[in-house]
Design a protein around this motif. Structure first.
Motif, PDB file in Angstrom:
ATOM      1  N   ARG A 144       0.862  -1.183   0.000  1.00 43.38           N
ATOM      2  CA  ARG A 144       0.000   0.000   0.000  1.00 43.38           C
ATOM      3  C   ARG A 144       0.895   1.227   0.000  1.00 43.38           C
ATOM      4  NH1 ARG A 144      -3.164   2.576   4.979  1.00 43.38           N
ATOM      5  NH2 ARG A 144      -4.199   4.272   3.882  1.00 43.38           N
TER       6      ARG A 144
ATOM      7  N   GLN B 170       0.339   5.319   0.080  1.00 39.62           N
ATOM      8  CA  GLN B 170      -0.563   6.467   0.208  1.00 39.62           C
ATOM      9  C   GLN B 170       0.291   7.717   0.175  1.00 39.62           C
ATOM     10  OE1 GLN B 170      -3.845   6.708   3.167  1.00 39.62           O
ATOM     11  NE2 GLN B 170      -2.645   8.400   3.985  1.00 39.62           N
TER      12      GLN B 170
ATOM     13  N   TYR C 124      -5.016  13.444  -1.170  1.00 40.20           N
ATOM     14  CA  TYR C 124      -4.538  12.106  -0.853  1.00 40.20           C
ATOM     15  C   TYR C 124      -4.830  11.154  -1.993  1.00 40.20           C
ATOM     16  CZ  TYR C 124      -4.208  13.596   4.002  1.00 40.20           C
ATOM     17  OH  TYR C 124      -3.865  14.253   5.150  1.00 40.20           O
TER      18      TYR C 124
ATOM     19  N   ASP D 272      -4.418   6.799  -2.706  1.00 38.14           N
ATOM     20  CA  ASP D 272      -4.131   5.521  -2.078  1.00 38.14           C
ATOM     21  C   ASP D 272      -4.037   4.459  -3.165  1.00 38.14           C
ATOM     22  OD1 ASP D 272      -3.608   4.184   0.254  1.00 38.14           O
ATOM     23  OD2 ASP D 272      -5.662   4.201   0.994  1.00 38.14           O
TER      24      ASP D 272
ATOM     25  N   LEU E  67      -3.043   0.327  -3.712  1.00 38.92           N
ATOM     26  CA  LEU E  67      -2.720  -0.917  -3.042  1.00 38.92           C
ATOM     27  C   LEU E  67      -2.964  -2.092  -3.963  1.00 38.92           C
ATOM     28  CD1 LEU E  67      -5.698  -2.258  -1.825  1.00 38.92           C
ATOM     29  CD2 LEU E  67      -5.487  -0.097  -0.634  1.00 38.92           C
TER      30      LEU E  67
ATOM     31  N   CYS F  45       8.337   3.628  -4.851  1.00 39.03           N
ATOM     32  CA  CYS F  45       7.139   4.473  -4.967  1.00 39.03           C
ATOM     33  C   CYS F  45       7.488   5.774  -5.685  1.00 39.03           C
ATOM     34  CB  CYS F  45       6.589   4.792  -3.586  1.00 39.03           C
ATOM     35  SG  CYS F  45       6.054   3.333  -2.681  1.00 39.03           S
TER      36      CYS F  45
ATOM     37  N   THR G 162       1.520  10.412   4.112  1.00 37.42           N
ATOM     38  CA  THR G 162       2.309   9.713   3.110  1.00 37.42           C
ATOM     39  C   THR G 162       2.943   8.501   3.765  1.00 37.42           C
ATOM     40  OG1 THR G 162       2.735  11.728   1.859  1.00 37.42           O
ATOM     41  CG2 THR G 162       4.239   9.901   1.502  1.00 37.42           C
TER      42      THR G 162
END
Length: 136
Positions: free
Chosen positions: A42, A44, A94, A96, A98, A111, A128
């Protein structure tokens, strides 16, 4: 951390909170698989923005231990067009991302963030994050 305009920026991590086995390489900002298997990841990201109609992308990319076999999983977000009275106010945004990834020993996960048409500030410590673990 500031992102580059119209180019992917590798997210630079400041701290590692929980890293069993020390598999996250802070010097290269990437996870290195210690075992072959299926992993859950994940990512974020929180960014600053001024209301505009631009596109942002968050991505998790992977390469195998020899540097080939690259893949990218990406999430695209368009910032909304807001009323003229809202323009110019700094806000937060934001995203997200995943998913499950099958990795071999030594495969690497990194990332990234990309903003089309504007330079962004990636907010560290406030939304983050990167997390992952091996399922099987």
């Amino acid at each position: 951390q500031s992102s580059s305009q119209n180019a992917y920026s590798t997210v630079t991590w400041q701290t590692s909170v929980f890293d069993v086995g020390s598999d996250f390489d802070m010097s290269n900002n990437r996870f290195v698989a210690p075992n072959a298997g299926t992993y859950y990841f994940r990512f974020q990201i929180a960014t600053s923005f001024v209301f505009q109609n631009i596109e942002e992308l968050a991505a998790i990319s992977g390469t195998n231990s020899s540097g080939g076999g690259a893949f990218t999983v990406a999430f695209r977000q368009d910032e909304p067009i807001n009323p003229s009275s809202a323009r110019g106010r700094a806000q937060g945004w934001y995203m997200d991302l995943l998913g499950l990834v099958v990795l071999a020993v030594g495969d690497r996960i990194t990332c990234h963030f990309r903003s089309e048409g504007d330079t962004k500030t990636i907010t560290s410590g406030n939304g983050t994050l990167f997390e992952g673990y091996q399922l099987i």
